[in-house]
Design an enzyme around this catalytic site. Structure first.
Site, mmCIF file in Angstrom:
data_model
loop_
_atom_site.group_PDB
_atom_site.id
_atom_site.type_symbol
_atom_site.label_atom_id
_atom_site.label_comp_id
_atom_site.label_asym_id
_atom_site.label_seq_id
_atom_site.Cartn_x
_atom_site.Cartn_y
_atom_site.Cartn_z
ATOM 1 N N ARG A 41 0.877 -1.189 0.000
ATOM 2 C CA ARG A 41 0.000 0.000 0.000
ATOM 3 C C ARG A 41 0.900 1.219 0.000
ATOM 4 O O ARG A 41 1.656 1.433 0.956
ATOM 5 C CB ARG A 41 -0.894 -0.021 1.238
ATOM 6 C CG ARG A 41 -1.546 1.320 1.510
ATOM 7 C CD ARG A 41 -2.640 1.248 2.532
ATOM 8 N NE ARG A 41 -3.806 0.586 1.983
ATOM 9 C CZ ARG A 41 -5.014 0.599 2.543
ATOM 10 N NH1 ARG A 41 -5.209 1.241 3.685
ATOM 11 N NH2 ARG A 41 -6.026 -0.028 1.984
ATOM 12 N N HIS B 234 -7.378 1.003 -6.266
ATOM 13 C CA HIS B 234 -7.580 0.108 -5.113
ATOM 14 C C HIS B 234 -8.290 -1.161 -5.617
ATOM 15 O O HIS B 234 -9.476 -1.374 -5.341
ATOM 16 C CB HIS B 234 -8.404 0.825 -4.041
ATOM 17 C CG HIS B 234 -8.361 0.167 -2.698
ATOM 18 N ND1 HIS B 234 -7.619 -0.966 -2.420
ATOM 19 C CD2 HIS B 234 -8.978 0.495 -1.519
ATOM 20 C CE1 HIS B 234 -7.790 -1.297 -1.154
ATOM 21 N NE2 HIS B 234 -8.610 -0.439 -0.586
ATOM 22 N N GLN C 259 -10.216 -3.783 -3.241
ATOM 23 C CA GLN C 259 -11.501 -3.297 -2.732
ATOM 24 C C GLN C 259 -12.570 -3.362 -3.826
ATOM 25 O O GLN C 259 -13.672 -3.863 -3.593
ATOM 26 C CB GLN C 259 -11.350 -1.862 -2.216
ATOM 27 C CG GLN C 259 -12.637 -1.276 -1.661
ATOM 28 C CD GLN C 259 -13.071 -1.941 -0.364
ATOM 29 O OE1 GLN C 259 -12.285 -2.058 0.561
ATOM 30 N NE2 GLN C 259 -14.315 -2.387 -0.289
ATOM 31 N N ASP D 167 -17.153 7.452 -1.084
ATOM 32 C CA ASP D 167 -15.877 7.332 -0.372
ATOM 33 C C ASP D 167 -15.623 8.673 0.314
ATOM 34 O O ASP D 167 -16.301 9.671 0.027
ATOM 35 C CB ASP D 167 -14.770 6.978 -1.391
ATOM 36 C CG ASP D 167 -13.428 6.626 -0.742
ATOM 37 O OD1 ASP D 167 -13.367 6.491 0.504
ATOM 38 O OD2 ASP D 167 -12.431 6.500 -1.481
ATOM 39 N N CYS E 127 -16.207 1.748 0.843
ATOM 40 C CA CYS E 127 -15.017 0.925 1.106
ATOM 41 C C CYS E 127 -14.629 0.936 2.576
ATOM 42 O O CYS E 127 -13.997 -0.003 3.055
ATOM 43 C CB CYS E 127 -13.849 1.422 0.258
ATOM 44 S SG CYS E 127 -13.521 3.197 0.448
ATOM 45 N N ARG F 241 -13.628 -8.750 1.875
ATOM 46 C CA ARG F 241 -12.210 -8.497 1.583
ATOM 47 C C ARG F 241 -11.402 -9.759 1.901
ATOM 48 O O ARG F 241 -10.498 -10.142 1.165
ATOM 49 C CB ARG F 241 -11.671 -7.322 2.414
ATOM 50 C CG ARG F 241 -12.181 -5.943 2.030
ATOM 51 C CD ARG F 241 -11.667 -5.486 0.679
ATOM 52 N NE ARG F 241 -10.214 -5.365 0.631
ATOM 53 C CZ ARG F 241 -9.505 -4.337 1.072
ATOM 54 N NH1 ARG F 241 -10.114 -3.289 1.570
ATOM 55 N NH2 ARG F 241 -8.187 -4.318 0.970
HETATM 56 N N1 NVA Z 1 -9.873 6.788 -1.088
HETATM 57 C C1 NVA Z 1 -9.515 6.277 0.212
HETATM 58 C C2 NVA Z 1 -9.759 4.800 0.296
HETATM 59 C C3 NVA Z 1 -9.417 4.177 1.612
HETATM 60 C C4 NVA Z 1 -9.661 2.706 1.657
HETATM 61 C C5 NVA Z 1 -8.058 6.610 0.493
HETATM 62 O O1 NVA Z 1 -7.235 6.460 -0.412
HETATM 63 O O2 NVA Z 1 -7.741 7.028 1.606
HETATM 64 N N1 CP Z 2 -11.119 -0.209 2.631
HETATM 65 C C1 CP Z 2 -9.827 -0.321 3.017
HETATM 66 O O1 CP Z 2 -8.912 -0.573 2.241
HETATM 67 O O2 CP Z 2 -9.672 -0.151 4.359
HETATM 68 P P1 CP Z 2 -8.303 0.035 5.153
HETATM 69 O O3 CP Z 2 -7.756 1.393 4.779
HETATM 70 O O4 CP Z 2 -8.709 -0.044 6.606
HETATM 71 O O5 CP Z 2 -7.347 -1.056 4.769
#
Ligand code: NVA
Ligand code: CP
Length: 313
Positions: free
Chosen positions: A108, A135, A138, A230, A270, A298
């Site tokens: 990530r 992502h 997800q 989101d 998400c 997930r």
């Molecule tokens: N768009 C959000 C998704 C988190 C799972 C982010 O990137 O923070």
């Molecule tokens: N939806 C998702 O990826 O959650 P986290 O940021 O908690 O991993």
């Protein structure tokens, strides 16, 4: 001997790289894994997954770690603050070194190029656990959840309300692969990237579905089967939070907006969500909401992803 239907893939970086058949094969495997987890208890025995995190996580970290354990393997959490990447070791060297120890890498990161470079230099599978651009784990889970809810995704429409971010991009890439149309409603200045929209539109044309980017939430939601939103400010955009709160006024998913969707519509997010900002609690915790099914799925979908990529190595 398990022959993975993803034989031609080393990595999972973007849903755009997958065919409709490959997504369907993943969903069938995920459904089996969910129904009969006992059958897969030793499927990845002796294998290991390195999990690199430059950003926070609850779901991704826990579901990959627990998933790997349930498949008989081991996952190891590597915060970028603690490993040598944080002190300037290159992505190339990190990828090559980790490939000597582990059977797979999940990462990530902020820059999407970090994950693509890991994939380029690692000899083991690399899974995108979220970048600023995409992502995929997800969005695949969300379409798997839609399939569970409706029995079949073909001909359905997903309406995405809000920021044209990593989630919007991956959902646009996923829709055509599962026979769904995607309508994104974003304010000017926060629309999805045009190059992603163009690629998704090409896929949609080939699949006989549609990708549309509109301005008003009502335009996107009318008759939709899945309503998705989101956060206004993603990870890394904390300094823009106040500006974004203003820019996204009117982009809140309310019960009134949900009433304009299909009568059987579900609400997805998400997570993490901010009740009172992008969604009201009456929706997030209301009769439309499947947010915790998504979160659970997930685990099952990612176990299937790891099986697809790691059973062949
Ligand atoms: N768009 C959000 C998704 C988190 C799972 C982010 O990137 O923070
Ligand atoms: N939806 C998702 O990826 O959650 P986290 O940021 O908690 O991993």
């Amino acid at each position: 001997m398990f022959r993975s239907p993803w034989q031609r893939h080393k990595d999972l970086i973007s849903i755009h790289d997958l065919t409709t058949d490959e997504v369907e094969a993943l969903f069938q495997l995920a459904a089996n894994v969910k129904a009969r987890p006992d059958r897969y208890r030793t499927a990845l025995a002796g294998q290991t997954l390195a999990m690199i995190f430059e950003k926070s996580s609850t779901r991704t970290r826990v579901s990959f770690e627990v998933g790997m354990y349930q498949l008989g393997g081991l996952a190891t959490f590597l915060s970028s603050r603690d490993i040598q990447i944080g002190r300037g070791e290159t992505i190339e060297d990190t990828a090559k070194v980790l490939s000597r120890y582990v059977s797979g890498i999940m990462a990530r990161t902020f820059a999407h190029a970090t994950v693509t470079n890991l994939a380029k230099y690692a000899t083991v599978p690399v899974i995108n656990g979220l970048t600023d651009l995409l992502h995929p784990c997800q969005a695949l889970t969300d379409y798997f959840t839609a399939r569970e809810q409706f029995g079949n995704t073909k001909g359905l429409t997903l309406a995405y309300i809000g920021d044209g971010n990593n989630m919007a991009h991956s959902l646009m890439f996923g829709g055509p692969k599962v026979g769904m149309s995607v309508r994104v409603a974003s304010p000017e200045g926060y629309r999805p990237k045009p190059e992603i929209v163009e690629l998704a539109k090409q896929d949609a044309r080939a699949a006989g579905t549609a990708i549309e980017v509109v301005t008003r939430p009502e335009e996107a939601v009318r008759g939709a089967h899945v309503v998705y939103t989101d956060v206004f400010a993603s990870m890394g955009q904390e300094a823009e939070a106040q500006v974004r709160l203003k820019a996204f006024a009117g982009y809140q998913v309310t019960p009134e907006l949900m009433e304009t969707a299909d009568k059987d519509a579900v609400f997805m997010h998400c997570l993490p969500c901010h009740r009172g900002e992008e969604v009201l609690a009456d929706v997030a915790d209301g009769r439309w909401s499947v947010i915790f099914d998504e979160a659970e799925n997930r685990l099952h979908v990612q176990k299937a992803i790891m099986l697809m990529l790691m059973m062949q190595h």
